[in-house]
Write an enzyme that holds these catalytic residues in place. Structure first.
Site, PDB file in Angstrom:
ATOM      1  N   ARG A 164       0.918  -1.223   0.087  1.00  0.00           N
ATOM      2  CA  ARG A 164       0.033   0.034  -0.016  1.00  0.00           C
ATOM      3  C   ARG A 164       0.960   1.362  -0.015  1.00  0.00           C
ATOM      4  O   ARG A 164       2.023   1.257   0.750  1.00  0.00           O
ATOM      5  CB  ARG A 164      -0.864   0.001   1.226  1.00  0.00           C
ATOM      6  CG  ARG A 164      -1.597   1.199   1.286  1.00  0.00           C
ATOM      7  CD  ARG A 164      -2.793   1.167   2.682  1.00  0.00           C
ATOM      8  NE  ARG A 164      -1.836   2.150   3.660  1.00  0.00           N
ATOM      9  CZ  ARG A 164      -2.604   2.704   4.740  1.00  0.00           C
ATOM     10  NH1 ARG A 164      -3.798   2.367   4.936  1.00  0.00           N
ATOM     11  NH2 ARG A 164      -1.864   3.504   5.441  1.00  0.00           N
ATOM     12  N   TYR A 176      -3.220  11.838   6.038  1.00  0.00           N
ATOM     13  CA  TYR A 176      -3.384  10.510   6.223  1.00  0.00           C
ATOM     14  C   TYR A 176      -2.469   9.377   5.935  1.00  0.00           C
ATOM     15  O   TYR A 176      -1.836   9.590   4.950  1.00  0.00           O
ATOM     16  CB  TYR A 176      -4.751   9.779   5.779  1.00  0.00           C
ATOM     17  CG  TYR A 176      -4.825   8.409   6.109  1.00  0.00           C
ATOM     18  CD1 TYR A 176      -4.714   7.465   5.165  1.00  0.00           C
ATOM     19  CD2 TYR A 176      -4.886   8.116   7.450  1.00  0.00           C
ATOM     20  CE1 TYR A 176      -4.747   6.224   5.398  1.00  0.00           C
ATOM     21  CE2 TYR A 176      -5.024   6.449   7.592  1.00  0.00           C
ATOM     22  CZ  TYR A 176      -4.828   5.839   6.541  1.00  0.00           C
ATOM     23  OH  TYR A 176      -4.634   4.439   6.673  1.00  0.00           O
ATOM     24  N   ASP A 227      -5.153   3.802   0.017  1.00  0.00           N
ATOM     25  CA  ASP A 227      -6.398   4.069   0.868  1.00  0.00           C
ATOM     26  C   ASP A 227      -6.944   5.494   1.054  1.00  0.00           C
ATOM     27  O   ASP A 227      -5.888   6.343   1.428  1.00  0.00           O
ATOM     28  CB  ASP A 227      -5.830   3.634   2.100  1.00  0.00           C
ATOM     29  CG  ASP A 227      -7.114   3.355   3.418  1.00  0.00           C
ATOM     30  OD1 ASP A 227      -6.956   2.976   4.450  1.00  0.00           O
ATOM     31  OD2 ASP A 227      -8.029   4.057   3.013  1.00  0.00           O
ATOM     32  N   HIS A 229      -9.291   6.549   2.651  1.00  0.00           N
ATOM     33  CA  HIS A 229      -9.862   6.860   4.007  1.00  0.00           C
ATOM     34  C   HIS A 229     -10.776   7.717   3.887  1.00  0.00           C
ATOM     35  O   HIS A 229     -10.985   8.605   4.783  1.00  0.00           O
ATOM     36  CB  HIS A 229      -8.722   7.394   4.609  1.00  0.00           C
ATOM     37  CG  HIS A 229      -8.425   6.587   6.388  1.00  0.00           C
ATOM     38  ND1 HIS A 229      -8.900   7.287   7.402  1.00  0.00           N
ATOM     39  CD2 HIS A 229      -7.772   5.812   6.605  1.00  0.00           C
ATOM     40  CE1 HIS A 229      -8.885   6.520   8.441  1.00  0.00           C
ATOM     41  NE2 HIS A 229      -8.159   5.223   7.916  1.00  0.00           N
ATOM     42  N   GLU A 253      -9.022   1.976  -1.927  1.00  0.00           N
ATOM     43  CA  GLU A 253      -9.793   1.699  -0.483  1.00  0.00           C
ATOM     44  C   GLU A 253     -10.691   2.642   0.116  1.00  0.00           C
ATOM     45  O   GLU A 253      -9.858   3.760   0.099  1.00  0.00           O
ATOM     46  CB  GLU A 253      -8.883   1.084   0.306  1.00  0.00           C
ATOM     47  CG  GLU A 253      -9.504   0.738   1.767  1.00  0.00           C
ATOM     48  CD  GLU A 253      -8.381   0.335   2.923  1.00  0.00           C
ATOM     49  OE1 GLU A 253      -7.328  -0.060   2.622  1.00  0.00           O
ATOM     50  OE2 GLU A 253      -8.642   0.534   4.086  1.00  0.00           O
ATOM     51  N   GLU A 279     -13.637  -1.866   6.544  1.00  0.00           N
ATOM     52  CA  GLU A 279     -12.979  -1.931   8.001  1.00  0.00           C
ATOM     53  C   GLU A 279     -13.804  -1.615   8.751  1.00  0.00           C
ATOM     54  O   GLU A 279     -13.552  -1.612  10.142  1.00  0.00           O
ATOM     55  CB  GLU A 279     -11.692  -1.530   7.858  1.00  0.00           C
ATOM     56  CG  GLU A 279     -11.413   0.126   7.607  1.00  0.00           C
ATOM     57  CD  GLU A 279     -10.171   0.425   7.647  1.00  0.00           C
ATOM     58  OE1 GLU A 279      -9.135   0.109   6.903  1.00  0.00           O
ATOM     59  OE2 GLU A 279      -9.835   1.674   8.407  1.00  0.00           O
ATOM     60  N   ARG A 300     -13.521  -5.686   3.534  1.00  0.00           N
ATOM     61  CA  ARG A 300     -12.411  -5.690   4.525  1.00  0.00           C
ATOM     62  C   ARG A 300     -13.045  -5.862   5.877  1.00  0.00           C
ATOM     63  O   ARG A 300     -12.051  -6.092   6.715  1.00  0.00           O
ATOM     64  CB  ARG A 300     -11.823  -4.224   4.285  1.00  0.00           C
ATOM     65  CG  ARG A 300     -10.873  -4.261   3.235  1.00  0.00           C
ATOM     66  CD  ARG A 300      -9.977  -2.933   2.976  1.00  0.00           C
ATOM     67  NE  ARG A 300      -9.482  -2.433   4.200  1.00  0.00           N
ATOM     68  CZ  ARG A 300      -8.367  -2.740   4.708  1.00  0.00           C
ATOM     69  NH1 ARG A 300      -7.768  -3.767   4.322  1.00  0.00           N
ATOM     70  NH2 ARG A 300      -7.666  -2.076   5.488  1.00  0.00           N
ATOM     71  N   GLU A 356      -4.232  -7.559   5.072  1.00  0.00           N
ATOM     72  CA  GLU A 356      -3.217  -6.389   5.435  1.00  0.00           C
ATOM     73  C   GLU A 356      -2.368  -6.812   6.620  1.00  0.00           C
ATOM     74  O   GLU A 356      -2.728  -7.544   7.678  1.00  0.00           O
ATOM     75  CB  GLU A 356      -4.089  -5.115   6.120  1.00  0.00           C
ATOM     76  CG  GLU A 356      -3.316  -3.980   6.402  1.00  0.00           C
ATOM     77  CD  GLU A 356      -4.092  -2.857   6.825  1.00  0.00           C
ATOM     78  OE1 GLU A 356      -5.440  -3.197   6.736  1.00  0.00           O
ATOM     79  OE2 GLU A 356      -3.643  -1.800   7.076  1.00  0.00           O
ATOM     80  N   TRP A 419     -12.152  11.736   8.781  1.00  0.00           N
ATOM     81  CA  TRP A 419     -10.498  11.634   8.847  1.00  0.00           C
ATOM     82  C   TRP A 419     -10.352  10.266   8.324  1.00  0.00           C
ATOM     83  O   TRP A 419     -10.883   9.315   8.391  1.00  0.00           O
ATOM     84  CB  TRP A 419     -10.233  11.361  10.394  1.00  0.00           C
ATOM     85  CG  TRP A 419      -8.708  10.854  10.653  1.00  0.00           C
ATOM     86  CD1 TRP A 419      -7.631  11.661  10.449  1.00  0.00           C
ATOM     87  CD2 TRP A 419      -8.118   9.731  11.070  1.00  0.00           C
ATOM     88  NE1 TRP A 419      -6.504  11.124  10.499  1.00  0.00           N
ATOM     89  CE2 TRP A 419      -6.879   9.618  10.939  1.00  0.00           C
ATOM     90  CE3 TRP A 419      -8.861   8.204  11.364  1.00  0.00           C
ATOM     91  CZ2 TRP A 419      -5.978   8.562  11.086  1.00  0.00           C
ATOM     92  CZ3 TRP A 419      -8.013   7.512  11.612  1.00  0.00           C
ATOM     93  CH2 TRP A 419      -6.827   7.288  11.355  1.00  0.00           C
TER      94      TRP A 419
HETATM   95  C1  CS2 Z   1      -6.295   2.030   7.832  1.00  0.00           C
HETATM   96  C2  CS2 Z   1      -6.265   1.742   9.372  1.00  0.00           C
HETATM   97  O1  CS2 Z   1      -5.007  -0.011   7.700  1.00  0.00           O
HETATM   98  C3  CS2 Z   1      -6.009   1.015   7.064  1.00  0.00           C
HETATM   99  O2  CS2 Z   1      -6.751   0.687   6.184  1.00  0.00           O
HETATM  100  O3  CS2 Z   1      -7.666   2.528   7.438  1.00  0.00           O
HETATM  101  O4  CS2 Z   1      -5.064   2.001   9.687  1.00  0.00           O
HETATM  102  C4  CS2 Z   1      -7.176   2.735  10.286  1.00  0.00           C
HETATM  103  O5  CS2 Z   1      -6.606   4.158   9.748  1.00  0.00           O
HETATM  104  C5  CS2 Z   1      -7.004   2.243  11.834  1.00  0.00           C
HETATM  105  O6  CS2 Z   1      -7.355   1.063  11.626  1.00  0.00           O
HETATM  106  C6  CS2 Z   1      -7.920   3.252  12.659  1.00  0.00           C
HETATM  107  O7  CS2 Z   1      -7.704   2.675  14.017  1.00  0.00           O
HETATM  108 MG    MG Z   2      -8.082   1.511   5.355  1.00  0.00          MG
END
Ligand code: CS2
Ligand code: MG
Length: 419
Positions: A164, A176, A227, A229, A253, A279, A300, A356, A419
């Site tokens: 990634r 981020y 990502d 995010h 992602e 996630e 995810r 991941e 975020w």
């Molecule tokens: C992120 C995560 O790994 C990822 O894909 O989205 O690191 C996420 O920011 C954290 O799990 C939040 O606690």
């Molecule tokens: Mg993520």
């Protein structure tokens, strides 16, 4: 000749052996906070489940301690499905990240106990190996494109086949995914949320340049992931997905917040870039529309936040009907207990995509011993009965909880953003 009753099997011991006599919530902070549930049966067999919810750890610890543990004592640890249904339907206020993380911890601990009683690794209980090792992806990031490309090169030298990549955005402080100093990226870094600023136009201009450079520097073979995010609107996400097409990402992602699931139709209309989401989901109902309408390519939602093996197995099977593959979340804020259980699941699940793999610190790995190992771009589980992860409670007690919360993001005019 002794007759075995239905509840007496050599593998699972007697009903009395399987009776839950203790359930303990362990909160520890070996470099970052983790919550672990340890269930003990009358025969002394124990099982562990991860109950970590980054930034909301004590909410889950209390849900377990105050509302779940009293319901576990005296029950049959072998009745995994029935206990799942009891904790899900019996909660009345069902679903949600705190509830489903608590249920997941119980579920994984019970599957761990079952494996130990049967003398079988978790993947065997699920149906056996579908592959040798789980393809994993590492996290490369840099303050600028050149630094991010150097890190991609570093992970390729370490044998990663999938990486990634995130990079800083000119003019945006603390974009981020960008680590500070030599430590891997750790988002929950302060007791109250750190405020970060976001600028979408500059990000939309930077991300395609990052991947153009990565393909120039590293060729087309390495799998590249990114990502977003949750930070783009649907049309912005569609534009980025289309701009990234020449660089053939393994996945893009969280391109846009996934509560509005129809928004993924817009992205799909404009691009063939593969999409991954989930996630922050915790139930099959969060992802049903996206999966059955082929709006995503990877789901995810993982073991610790998705209600455990019992529920995530349902999500994976539903995804398989629609040729959607698993791509479990595996950040450092999911403990090695979750990683161990996830890897056994990855070893079995027919529609596996990728796992991941952000590295846990040495401190964390000293508290949570495990038998999974990285080889040639994949993580391989061992054959220890259960999920193969244990906790050193004495060492864990040396790391008291340290209140931390995730950052928040605002636009430059102060508007609250994702975020
Ligand atoms: C992120 C995560 O790994 C990822 O894909 O989205 O690191 C996420 O920011 C954290 O799990 C939040 O606690
Ligand atoms: Mg993520």
């Amino acid at each position: 000749m002794s007759t075995q009753t239905a509840s007496e099997t050599p593998a699972q011991g007697s009903l009395r052996d399987r009776e839950i006599v203790d359930a303990k919530v362990i909160v520890t902070c070996p470099g970052r906070n983790f919550v672990t549930l340890k269930i003990t049966t009358r025969s002394g067999v124990t099982g562990l489940g991860d109950a970590t919810l980054n930034g909301r750890e004590l909410a889950v610890a209390s849900y377990l301690q105050d509302h779940v543990v009293p319901n576990l004592i005296g029950r049959d640890a072998g009745r995994i499905e029935d206990l799942w249904q009891f904790l899900h339907r019996g909660a009345y206020w069902r679903r949600g990240p705190v509830t489903m993380t608590a249920i997941a911890a119980v579920d994984v601990a019970l599957w761990d106990i079952l494996g130990k009683m049967a003398g079988l690794p978790l993947y065997q209980l699920l149906g056996g190996r579908s592959r040798e090792g789980a393809l994993v992806y590492a996290h490369a990031n840099g303050r600028d494109i050149a630094e991010a490309s150097d890190q991609v090169g570093m992970y390729r030298e370490q044998g990663f086949l999938a990486i990634r990549a995130q990079c800083g955005v000119p003019g945006v402080k603390k974009a981020y995914g960008i680590s500070t100093g030599t430590k891997p990226y750790e988002p929950a870094e302060s007791e109250l949320p750190a405020e970060t600023i976001w600028n979408t136009p500059r990000y939309l201009e930077t991300a395609p340049r990052l991947f153009e450079q990565l393909r120039k520097d590293h060729g087309n073979e390495v799998e590249l992931l990114h990502d977003v995010h949750h930070r783009l609107t649907p049309i912005e996400a569609a534009r980025l997905a289309r701009d990234l097409e020449p660089y053939r990402l393994f996945w893009l992602e969280d391109a846009t917040p996934a509560e509005n699931q129809k928004s993924f139709e817009l992205i799909r209309k404009h691009s063939v870039t593969a999409l991954a989401v989930g996630e922050v989901f915790n139930s099959i109902w969060d992802c049903k529309h996206l999966i059955e309408n082929q709006l995503i390519d990877y789901i995810r939602t993982t073991i610790v936040h998705g209600g455990g093996i019992t529920h995530v197995r349902r999500i994976a099977d539903f995804a398989a009907l629609h040729q959607v593959r698993t791509g479990f979340h595996g950040a450092t804020d999911l403990s090695p207990v979750c990683m161990g259980a996830a890897l056994h699941f990855d070893t079995w699940v027919p529609n596996f995509g990728i796992q991941e793999y952000m590295f846990h610190s040495d401190q964390t790995n000293a508290v949570f011993s495990h038998d999974y190992a990285f080889r040639a771009g994949r993580l391989h589980v061992g054959d220890t009965p259960g999920h193969g992860v244990d906790i050193d409670e004495k060492l864990a007690a040396r790391y008291p909880y340290a209140p931390k919360q995730l950052p928040i993001a605002r636009l430059e005019d102060g508007t609250m953003w994702d975020w």
